[in-house]
Scaffold this motif. Structure first.
Motif, PDB file in Angstrom:
ATOM      1  N   SER A  85       0.831  -1.211   0.000  1.00  0.00           N
ATOM      2  CA  SER A  85       0.000   0.000   0.000  1.00  0.00           C
ATOM      3  C   SER A  85       0.864   1.258   0.000  1.00  0.00           C
ATOM      4  CB  SER A  85      -0.939   0.017   1.217  1.00  0.00           C
ATOM      5  OG  SER A  85      -0.230   0.288   2.419  1.00  0.00           O
ATOM      6  N   ARG A  86       2.124   1.132   0.360  1.00  0.00           N
ATOM      7  CA  ARG A  86       3.035   2.268   0.315  1.00  0.00           C
ATOM      8  C   ARG A  86       3.324   2.717  -1.124  1.00  0.00           C
ATOM      9  NH1 ARG A  86       7.958   0.219   3.753  1.00  0.00           N
ATOM     10  NH2 ARG A  86       8.875   2.129   2.886  1.00  0.00           N
ATOM     11  N   LEU A  87       2.952   1.879  -2.096  1.00  0.00           N
ATOM     12  CA  LEU A  87       3.031   2.299  -3.494  1.00  0.00           C
ATOM     13  C   LEU A  87       2.021   3.389  -3.815  1.00  0.00           C
ATOM     14  CD1 LEU A  87       3.404  -1.192  -5.201  1.00  0.00           C
ATOM     15  CD2 LEU A  87       5.096   0.649  -5.307  1.00  0.00           C
ATOM     16  N   LEU A  88       1.009   3.525  -2.961  1.00  0.00           N
ATOM     17  CA  LEU A  88      -0.048   4.517  -3.189  1.00  0.00           C
ATOM     18  C   LEU A  88       0.238   5.844  -2.508  1.00  0.00           C
ATOM     19  CD1 LEU A  88      -3.126   2.155  -2.688  1.00  0.00           C
ATOM     20  CD2 LEU A  88      -1.923   2.708  -4.819  1.00  0.00           C
ATOM     21  N   LEU A  89       1.344   5.927  -1.772  1.00  0.00           N
ATOM     22  CA  LEU A  89       1.719   7.186  -1.129  1.00  0.00           C
ATOM     23  C   LEU A  89       2.419   8.072  -2.156  1.00  0.00           C
ATOM     24  CD1 LEU A  89       3.147   5.805   2.262  1.00  0.00           C
ATOM     25  CD2 LEU A  89       0.875   6.754   1.847  1.00  0.00           C
ATOM     26  N   TRP A  90       1.767   9.162  -2.524  1.00  0.00           N
ATOM     27  CA  TRP A  90       2.326  10.008  -3.577  1.00  0.00           C
ATOM     28  C   TRP A  90       2.334  11.494  -3.213  1.00  0.00           C
ATOM     29  CZ3 TRP A  90      -0.940  13.771  -5.430  1.00  0.00           C
ATOM     30  CH2 TRP A  90      -2.310  13.599  -5.167  1.00  0.00           C
ATOM     31  N   ARG A  91       1.637  11.840  -2.129  1.00  0.00           N
ATOM     32  CA  ARG A  91       1.533  13.258  -1.790  1.00  0.00           C
ATOM     33  C   ARG A  91       2.818  13.776  -1.151  1.00  0.00           C
ATOM     34  NH1 ARG A  91      -3.619  11.284  -0.779  1.00  0.00           N
ATOM     35  NH2 ARG A  91      -5.293  12.403  -1.859  1.00  0.00           N
ATOM     36  N   CYS A  92       3.344  14.841  -1.713  1.00  0.00           N
ATOM     37  CA  CYS A  92       4.524  15.506  -1.167  1.00  0.00           C
ATOM     38  C   CYS A  92       4.600  16.885  -1.801  1.00  0.00           C
ATOM     39  CB  CYS A  92       5.793  14.707  -1.440  1.00  0.00           C
ATOM     40  SG  CYS A  92       6.189  14.524  -3.188  1.00  0.00           S
ATOM     41  N   ALA A  93       5.575  17.672  -1.411  1.00  0.00           N
ATOM     42  CA  ALA A  93       5.739  19.002  -1.997  1.00  0.00           C
ATOM     43  C   ALA A  93       5.956  18.873  -3.508  1.00  0.00           C
ATOM     44  CB  ALA A  93       6.916  19.707  -1.351  1.00  0.00           C
ATOM     45  N   PRO A  94       5.293  19.716  -4.311  1.00  0.00           N
ATOM     46  CA  PRO A  94       5.440  19.631  -5.770  1.00  0.00           C
ATOM     47  C   PRO A  94       6.887  19.699  -6.249  1.00  0.00           C
ATOM     48  CG  PRO A  94       3.626  21.098  -5.206  1.00  0.00           C
ATOM     49  CD  PRO A  94       4.306  20.748  -3.914  1.00  0.00           C
ATOM     50  N   VAL A 208      17.445  10.952  -2.387  1.00  0.00           N
ATOM     51  CA  VAL A 208      16.096  10.396  -2.360  1.00  0.00           C
ATOM     52  C   VAL A 208      15.530  10.347  -0.945  1.00  0.00           C
ATOM     53  CG1 VAL A 208      16.609   7.932  -2.065  1.00  0.00           C
ATOM     54  CG2 VAL A 208      14.676   8.627  -3.490  1.00  0.00           C
ATOM     55  N   THR A 209      16.368  10.502   0.063  1.00  0.00           N
ATOM     56  CA  THR A 209      15.926  10.390   1.456  1.00  0.00           C
ATOM     57  C   THR A 209      14.876  11.422   1.845  1.00  0.00           C
ATOM     58  OG1 THR A 209      17.912   9.253   2.209  1.00  0.00           O
ATOM     59  CG2 THR A 209      16.709  10.524   3.857  1.00  0.00           C
ATOM     60  N   PRO A 210      15.076  12.739   1.589  1.00  0.00           N
ATOM     61  CA  PRO A 210      14.017  13.690   1.961  1.00  0.00           C
ATOM     62  C   PRO A 210      12.735  13.479   1.167  1.00  0.00           C
ATOM     63  CG  PRO A 210      15.743  14.787   0.705  1.00  0.00           C
ATOM     64  CD  PRO A 210      16.258  13.427   1.055  1.00  0.00           C
ATOM     65  N   ILE A 211      12.844  12.965  -0.059  1.00  0.00           N
ATOM     66  CA  ILE A 211      11.643  12.653  -0.839  1.00  0.00           C
ATOM     67  C   ILE A 211      10.881  11.527  -0.164  1.00  0.00           C
ATOM     68  CG2 ILE A 211      10.778  11.900  -3.085  1.00  0.00           C
ATOM     69  CD1 ILE A 211      13.337  13.047  -4.343  1.00  0.00           C
ATOM     70  N   PHE A 212      11.616  10.486   0.205  1.00  0.00           N
ATOM     71  CA  PHE A 212      11.028   9.330   0.879  1.00  0.00           C
ATOM     72  C   PHE A 212      10.318   9.738   2.166  1.00  0.00           C
ATOM     73  CE2 PHE A 212      11.742   6.053   4.170  1.00  0.00           C
ATOM     74  CZ  PHE A 212      11.039   4.985   3.613  1.00  0.00           C
ATOM     75  N   ASN A 213      10.970  10.534   2.979  1.00  0.00           N
ATOM     76  CA  ASN A 213      10.388  10.916   4.264  1.00  0.00           C
ATOM     77  C   ASN A 213       9.247  11.916   4.120  1.00  0.00           C
ATOM     78  OD1 ASN A 213      11.865   9.301   6.086  1.00  0.00           O
ATOM     79  ND2 ASN A 213      13.623  10.653   5.913  1.00  0.00           N
ATOM     80  N   SER A 214       9.319  12.769   3.118  1.00  0.00           N
ATOM     81  CA  SER A 214       8.254  13.762   2.950  1.00  0.00           C
ATOM     82  C   SER A 214       6.936  13.124   2.547  1.00  0.00           C
ATOM     83  CB  SER A 214       8.661  14.795   1.894  1.00  0.00           C
ATOM     84  OG  SER A 214       8.665  14.231   0.597  1.00  0.00           O
ATOM     85  N   THR A 215       6.993  11.914   1.984  1.00  0.00           N
ATOM     86  CA  THR A 215       5.777  11.199   1.597  1.00  0.00           C
ATOM     87  C   THR A 215       5.299  10.241   2.681  1.00  0.00           C
ATOM     88  OG1 THR A 215       7.068   9.442   0.563  1.00  0.00           O
ATOM     89  CG2 THR A 215       6.408  11.273  -0.846  1.00  0.00           C
ATOM     90  N   GLY A 216       6.017  10.177   3.796  1.00  0.00           N
ATOM     91  CA  GLY A 216       5.661   9.225   4.841  1.00  0.00           C
ATOM     92  C   GLY A 216       6.118   7.811   4.548  1.00  0.00           C
ATOM     93  N   GLY A 217       7.110   7.660   3.677  1.00  0.00           N
ATOM     94  CA  GLY A 217       7.640   6.328   3.404  1.00  0.00           C
ATOM     95  C   GLY A 217       7.150   5.726   2.112  1.00  0.00           C
ATOM     96  N   SER A 218       6.914   6.555   1.104  1.00  0.00           N
ATOM     97  CA  SER A 218       6.427   6.067  -0.184  1.00  0.00           C
ATOM     98  C   SER A 218       7.412   5.123  -0.854  1.00  0.00           C
ATOM     99  CB  SER A 218       6.159   7.253  -1.117  1.00  0.00           C
ATOM    100  OG  SER A 218       5.911   6.830  -2.443  1.00  0.00           O
ATOM    101  N   LEU A 219       6.880   4.120  -1.527  1.00  0.00           N
ATOM    102  CA  LEU A 219       7.684   3.289  -2.426  1.00  0.00           C
ATOM    103  C   LEU A 219       7.624   3.822  -3.853  1.00  0.00           C
ATOM    104  CD1 LEU A 219       6.698  -0.285  -1.183  1.00  0.00           C
ATOM    105  CD2 LEU A 219       8.913   0.835  -0.903  1.00  0.00           C
ATOM    106  N   LEU A 220       6.526   4.485  -4.187  1.00  0.00           N
ATOM    107  CA  LEU A 220       6.301   4.957  -5.554  1.00  0.00           C
ATOM    108  C   LEU A 220       7.358   5.966  -5.996  1.00  0.00           C
ATOM    109  CD1 LEU A 220       4.587   5.229  -8.141  1.00  0.00           C
ATOM    110  CD2 LEU A 220       3.256   6.984  -6.943  1.00  0.00           C
TER     111      LEU A 220
END
Length: 277
Positions: A85-94, A208-220
């Protein structure tokens, strides 16, 4: 994703990181090592190795396979569904979407232009269609690693160290994991230098780390990030792409220093809380 202060016992314990490393290196280094140590026997038994060989896919998928096996071992099918379900995490700063979709291609283009190369990679004799087919094949190659690197390793490490150090550790591990491929004929790495590649791996893992954390752990998003790095349309920009990315990483870390050097708010769950018994 849970915060650092969550007192509940994680469904995937931190010591699973050891099993992840053993599985990842064991599979990849066994496959590639066989072709390095016994090239004639391996080629006669399994065929000549190449970027399209099934065993090459297996070696590349090892981090993802290890990650999924650990999720199944500790969380079962219910845990695996929650993990995916972490594949569905996509919200982050544009800005992060812009960096992945526009920034990374611009890095390759700029690096190529600096060294006097083309804006885009030249089409092969087979035509652009072959490049498009390869591009989609790449979607199921390198990005699958992220089920392990960002799926399992990053959250487990961030339980104990700040995100920047977690990213650096994964980047260094990622680089060393690739090492046997530099001694393997028939794949792209045989023509590359290891040290710039290693530095690039550490840089990319930190980026990629701040991107990962800003989404709450997205895999996408990490998977899209990884895919952009290997899309065949981007030109060969070595070594300038690495130099540019190092500068970009320094800027990104500085701008995000509050979250990069603190574990507060870092994604630390491999299997989201909804999967808990």
């Amino acid at each position: 994703m849970s915060s650092i202060g969550d007192s509940r016992r994680p469904i995937l314990p931190s010591y699973a990181l050891l099993f992840f490393a053993l599985l990842t290196f064991g599979v990849t280094w066994s496959v590639i090592g066989g072709y390095i140590s016994y090239p004639e026997q391996a080629a006669a038994t399994f065929g000549e190795i190449s970027g399209r060989h099934p065993l090459y896919f297996l070696a590349t998928w090892a981090p993802g396979i290890a990650g999924i096996l650990l999720v199944l071992a500790f969380g079962g099918l219910r845990g695996l569904r929650a993990f995916l379900s972490r594949l569905l995490l996509w919200r982050c700063a544009p800005v992060w979407w812009a960096f992945i979709l526009i920034g990374i291609p611009l890095v390759f283009m700029a690096g190529s232009l600096i060294k006097g190369g083309p804006l885009l990679a030249p089409a092969p004799p087979e035509g652009v269609g072959a490049m498009v087919a390869l591009m989609f094949m790449m979607l199921f190659l390198g990005p699958m690693e992220e089920f392990g690197w960002r799926g399992v390793a990053q959250p487990l490490l961030q339980r104990h160290v700040a995100p920047i150090w977690a990213g650096a550790i994964i980047g260094a591990t990622w680089g060393v994991w690739h090492l046997p491929a530099f001694h393997l004929a028939g794949v792209v790495y045989e023509n590359w230098s290891f040290l710039p590649f290693f530095i690039g791996n550490v840089t990319l893992a930190i980026l990629v780390t701040p991107i990962f954390n800003s989404t709450g752990g997205s895999l996408l998003l990490p998977m899209l990030f990884h895919w952009q790095l290997i899309i065949p349309f981007w030109p060969d920009a070595q070594p300038w792409d690495t130099r540019i990315l190092v500068v970009v990483a320094i800027v990104v870390v500085w701008l995000n220093r509050k979250t990069m050097f603190s574990r507060e708010g870092a994604a630390t769950e491999v299997i989201p809380s909804g999967a808990r018994p």
